[in-house]
Design an enzyme around this catalytic site. Structure first.
Site, PDB file in Angstrom:
ATOM      1  N   ASN B 202       0.824  -1.222   0.000  1.00  0.00           N
ATOM      2  CA  ASN B 202       0.000   0.000   0.000  1.00  0.00           C
ATOM      3  C   ASN B 202       0.856   1.270   0.000  1.00  0.00           C
ATOM      4  O   ASN B 202       0.329   2.367   0.190  1.00  0.00           O
ATOM      5  CB  ASN B 202      -0.968  -0.002   1.187  1.00  0.00           C
ATOM      6  CG  ASN B 202      -0.251  -0.005   2.522  1.00  0.00           C
ATOM      7  OD1 ASN B 202       0.970  -0.122   2.573  1.00  0.00           O
ATOM      8  ND2 ASN B 202      -0.998   0.113   3.599  1.00  0.00           N
ATOM      9  N   HIS B 234       3.985   7.937   1.073  1.00  0.00           N
ATOM     10  CA  HIS B 234       3.577   6.964   2.090  1.00  0.00           C
ATOM     11  C   HIS B 234       4.542   5.783   2.061  1.00  0.00           C
ATOM     12  O   HIS B 234       4.547   5.011   1.110  1.00  0.00           O
ATOM     13  CB  HIS B 234       2.141   6.476   1.804  1.00  0.00           C
ATOM     14  CG  HIS B 234       1.680   5.418   2.762  1.00  0.00           C
ATOM     15  ND1 HIS B 234       0.852   4.376   2.405  1.00  0.00           N
ATOM     16  CD2 HIS B 234       1.930   5.230   4.065  1.00  0.00           C
ATOM     17  CE1 HIS B 234       0.626   3.612   3.444  1.00  0.00           C
ATOM     18  NE2 HIS B 234       1.267   4.096   4.466  1.00  0.00           N
ATOM     19  N   HIS B 324       2.784   6.260  11.650  1.00  0.00           N
ATOM     20  CA  HIS B 324       1.593   5.501  12.055  1.00  0.00           C
ATOM     21  C   HIS B 324       1.842   4.370  13.042  1.00  0.00           C
ATOM     22  O   HIS B 324       0.984   4.050  13.840  1.00  0.00           O
ATOM     23  CB  HIS B 324       0.946   4.845  10.822  1.00  0.00           C
ATOM     24  CG  HIS B 324       0.437   5.805   9.832  1.00  0.00           C
ATOM     25  ND1 HIS B 324       0.451   5.542   8.482  1.00  0.00           N
ATOM     26  CD2 HIS B 324      -0.095   7.031   9.980  1.00  0.00           C
ATOM     27  CE1 HIS B 324      -0.063   6.572   7.843  1.00  0.00           C
ATOM     28  NE2 HIS B 324      -0.382   7.490   8.724  1.00  0.00           N
ATOM     29  N   SER B 375      -7.258   5.717  -0.950  1.00  0.00           N
ATOM     30  CA  SER B 375      -6.804   4.797  -1.994  1.00  0.00           C
ATOM     31  C   SER B 375      -6.395   5.618  -3.215  1.00  0.00           C
ATOM     32  O   SER B 375      -6.621   6.819  -3.281  1.00  0.00           O
ATOM     33  CB  SER B 375      -7.920   3.838  -2.366  1.00  0.00           C
ATOM     34  OG  SER B 375      -8.892   4.526  -3.110  1.00  0.00           O
ATOM     35  N   HIS B 399      -5.802   6.661  10.404  1.00  0.00           N
ATOM     36  CA  HIS B 399      -4.622   6.801   9.539  1.00  0.00           C
ATOM     37  C   HIS B 399      -4.922   6.587   8.070  1.00  0.00           C
ATOM     38  O   HIS B 399      -4.094   6.910   7.222  1.00  0.00           O
ATOM     39  CB  HIS B 399      -3.494   5.884   9.993  1.00  0.00           C
ATOM     40  CG  HIS B 399      -3.549   4.477   9.461  1.00  0.00           C
ATOM     41  ND1 HIS B 399      -4.672   3.706   9.531  1.00  0.00           N
ATOM     42  CD2 HIS B 399      -2.618   3.721   8.856  1.00  0.00           C
ATOM     43  CE1 HIS B 399      -4.410   2.526   8.988  1.00  0.00           C
ATOM     44  NE2 HIS B 399      -3.186   2.506   8.565  1.00  0.00           N
TER      45      HIS B 399
END
Lengths: 125, 476
Positions: B202, B234, B324, B375, B399
C-alpha cells in the site's frame, strides 16, 4: 494474506507453505529454480518453527533479491534444515506484486488432521 | 460487528465494559454504519489489548480499525511503566514508523497540467519502487549506525534536503533514545540497499490536487488553498523495521512467560517496559523510527530533483511528516494528574492539539497536521489535532481508509490494466512495475475514506481541514 501448506508429513507441509509464500509475490511458473541456498533454523515449538522458516525465506528473498520456487525441508525435532532453489528477481518477467514484511503469528497453526499435516499462518505484506 | 456487545457512550463512541481479566474498558470511535461494517475481530483484539498489564484508561480503536496482528490496525493503547506496563512489538507492527509526508509544491493545477505525463514518467523513473528495487545509497556499517541514530537529521546532513524540513517532522526529524547497537545484524543487512526506496503493497508517492477546504482558518495556517498541488509520500522503515518486528515478536513471545505475562494471543507478544527485552526493543524500535524518517527525507530529495528539472518554479516545502506505527513516551493527563506513558499507535496517527509544546512554532496555534491517505482512486485528507483529542484517545486519530477486501479477492475482481485505464480516463496517471499489485490496491478494495474521516471529525479526534485528489500515483 494467509498461506497454508498441506502434506503427508510435517516437512512436506512446510515445503508447501513456502510455495504459498512465494505465490503471494509472483507466479511460481515464472521462477526458474536454478540456484540453491541453504536455510537452517530452530524454535521451541512447531508453530514458531514454521514462522522462523518462512521468516528466514523472507530474509533471503529480501537480501539476495531472489524468488524461490522449489523447496526441500528436513525436520529433526524442532530443527529445520532446508534447501531452496530460485533465481534473482526480474521485474519484467516475474511481475512481483508485493514484498513480504514478515510472517506473523496470526492464525499460526501446525497440526495433523485427518491423516494430513497442515502448516499455516498469515504474512504481512 | 454485533452492536449489542457495546454500550454506546455517544453517537461516535462505543464501549466494551471491563469483564473477566480486562484491566480497562475497550472503546471504538466510529459511526453506527462503520461499526456495522467493522470486522468482529476488532472487538476481540480490542478486548485482548485491554487485558495487557499496566494499560491505562482504555484500549482504543479508531474509525478505520480492522483486523490486525494481535492489536487491531487502528489501535491505540498507553502503558504506565510504574504499573507493570508493557511494550509490544505486535502493538507497533512490522512496518515501524510507516507514515505519510506531505510536500507543498507551491504550484496549482494549471502549472502541472501540461507536464503531468512527463512528471509521472520522471517520478516513476527516479523513485525506486517495487520488489527487488534498490536505492542509489548503499550504507556501510558506520553510516548505518549514523543513520539509525540521526534519522532525517542524518539525511539532511548527508545532503538530502534542507535543515528547515526538520521542523516539520515528528521529533524534529530525529527520534531520541535510539540505540543502533540494539538493532539485530540481520535487520541492518536487510536495509543496506534499501535507503531511499518506496517499497510495495500500500506504499505510494502521489501528486495530488487540493479540491475542498472544510476549515479555512486551519487551511490558511497550513498554507493550503483550493487548487494547490501537493506531493504525498507513504512508506516506512523498509526491511530494517520489518526484521526488527520479526525478531522481537519471537523474543517477546518466548520471554513473556518468564516475565509472568499470560498472552491472550501470541501475536500480542510484549515485555515489561522495565525489562531487558523491553529496553532493548525500545532502543531498536526508535532506531527504526529514525530509519523511516531518513527514508522519507531521501525520497523528498529525489522528488525535489525531479521537479527541479520539469517544474523549476516548485518550492516543495514540507507541510508535515506523521508516523503511524510507533510507541512513544508522552505526557498525558489521566484522573487529573500528568503521567509519562508509553503510547502505542498501530495504524493510528498522533494528533496533538493546539498549543502542544512538541509542535513547531508555525503550527502550534493550529494543532498538528494529521495526514490521512486514501486509496489511489479516491482521495486523501488533511486534518488537524484538537484539544479534546487528548482526553478522547491520548491525542490520536485514524490513519487511512482501511481495506474492505482481501488482496486475493481484489486480484480476482480486477485486472491491473483495467484499473490503470479507468483511472487514466478520470485524469489519474498510475505508474507501477506490477499490474497485479495495482489490482490488489484497486480503489474498490478500500473502505470509503470520507466516512472514516467524517467519523474522526465528529468524534473530536481531529478536525477536517482539506480534501486532496490524486493526479499521479507511483505504486511499488
Amino acid at each position: 494474506m494467509g498461506v497454508r501448506g498441506v502434506g503427508a508429513t510435517r516437512a512436506q507441509a512446510f515445503e508447501q507453505a513456502a510455495l504459498a509464500l512465494t505465490a503471494v509475490v509472483a507466479d511460481l511458473q515464472t521462477i526458474d529454480p536454478r540456484q540453491p541456498i541453504e536455510v537452517e533454523c530452530q524454535a521451541p515449538d512447531d508453530e514458531l518453527l514454521l514462522a522462523d522458516w518462512l521468516n528466514s525465506l523472507i530474509f533471503e528473498m529480501s537480501t539476495r533479491k531472489m524468488l524461490f520456487s522449489r523447496f526441500s525441508v528436513r525436520l529433526d525435532g524442532r530443527r529445520l534444515h532446508a534447501r531452496a532453489w530460485g533465481e534473482r528477481v526480474d521485474p519484467a518477467r516475474h511481475h512481483p506484486a508485493v514484498e513480504i514484511k514478515g510472517a506473523t503469528y496470526t492464525a499460526l497453526r501446525v497440526a495433523e488432521e485427518n491423516g494430513e499435516w497442515v502448516a499455516q499462518t498469515v504474512v504481512d505484506v | 460487528m454485533d452492536l449489542s456487545l457495546f454500550r454506546q457512550r455517544s453517537a461516535h463512541e462505543w464501549e466494551i465494559r471491563p469483564r473477566d481479566d480486562m484491566q480497562v474498558p475497550a472503546v471504538i470511535f466510529a459511526t453506527e454504519a462503520l461499526m456495522g461494517e467493522m470486522d468482529q475481530k476488532v472487538y476481540e483484539q480490542a478486548v485482548n489489548v485491554a487485558r495487557l498489564p499496566g494499560i491505562v484508561k482504555a484500549s482504543y480503536a479508531m474509525p478505520d480499525a480492522h483486523w490486525g496482528y494481535g492489536f487491531p490496525i487502528g489501535g491505540v493503547a498507553a502503558f504506565d511503566p510504574d504499573q507493570g506496563g508493557v511494550i509490544s512489538a505486535g502493538g507497533v507492527g512490522f512496518d515501524i514508523s510507516c507514515g505519510v509526508r506531505c510536500l507543498h509544491t507551491g504550484l496549482t493545477r494549471a502549472d502541472v497540467a501540461a507536464a503531468q505525463k512527463d512528471l509521472a514518467e520522471a517520478l516513476y523513473y527516479r523513485i525506486p519502487a517495487g520488489v527487488g528495487s534498490t536505492g542509489a545509497i548503499h550504507l556501510g556499517p558506520a553510516e548505518m549506525e549514523a543513520m539509525l541514530a540521526g534519522g532525517a537529521r542524518w539525511a539532511v546532513e548527508s545532503g538530502f534536503g534542507l535543515a528547515a524540513d526538520l521542523e516539520r517532522i515528528e521529533e524534529r526529524g530525529q527520534m531520541a533514545g535510539a540505540e543502533p547497537e540494539m538493532v539485530p545484524q540481520r535487520a541492518k543487512e536487510r536495509q543496506r540497499d534499501e535507503m531511499g526506496t518506496l517499497g510495495s503493497g500500500n506504499h505510494y508517492l502521489e501528486v495530488q490536487e487540493l479540491t475542498a477546504v472544510f476549515d479555512s482558518s486551519l487551511a490558511a495556517a497550513f498554507g493550503l488553498g483550493i487548487g494547490d498541488i501537493v506531493v504525498m509520500i507513504h512508506c516506512g522503515s523498509r526491511g530494517l523495521g520489518h526484521q526488527i518486528g520479526t525478531d522481537f515478536l519471537k523474543r517477546m513471545a518466548t520471554s513473556a512467560k518468564q516475565c509472568g505475562i499470560r498472552l491472550p494471543d501470541r501475536e500480542l507478544a510484549c515485555a515489561p517496559i522495565n525489562s531487558d527485552v523491553g529496553r532493548t526493543y525500545l532502543g531498536a524500535m526508535r532506531a527504526a523510527i529514525n530509519c523511516a524518517l531518513a527514508n522519507r527525507q531521501i525520497l523528498t530529495h529525489l522528488v525535489r530533483q525531479v521537479f527541479a528539472e520539469l517544474l523549476p518554479q516548485a518550492t516543495l516545502s514540507v507541510l508535515y511528516d506523521v508516523s503511524h506505527n510507533t510507541c512513544k513516551v508522552e505526557e498525558h493527563r489521566t484522573n487529573g494528574e500528568s503521567r509519562r506513558l508509553y503510547v502505542h499507535r498501530k495504524g493510528a496517527t498522533r494528533a496533538f492539539g493546539p498549543g502542544h509544546p512538541d509542535l513547531p512554532e508555525a503550527l502550534r496555534a493550529a494543532g498538528q497536521p494529521v495526514l490521512i491517505g486514501g486509496s489511489m482512486g479516491t482521495g486523501s485528507y488533511v486534518l488537524a489535532g484538537t484539544t479534546e483529542s487528548e482526553s478522547r484517545a491520548f491525542s490520536s486519530a485514524c490513519h487511512g481508509a482501511g481495506r474492505a477486501m482481501s488482496r486475493h479477492q481484489a486480484s480476482r475482481t480486477w485486472r491491473g490494466r483495467q484499473v490503470i485505464d479507468e483511472l487514466a480516463a478520470r485524469g489519474i496517471l498510475i505508474r507501477s512495475p506490477s499490474q497485479r499489485g495495482v489490482a490488489e490496491e484497486a480503489p474498490g478494495a478500500y473502505k470509503d475514506v470520507t466516512a472514516v474521516v467524517d467519523a474522526a471529525d465528529a468524534a473530536g479526534l481531529a478536525r477536517k481541514v482539506a480534501r486532496l485528489e490524486p493526479l499521479i500515483c507511483v505504486k511499488g
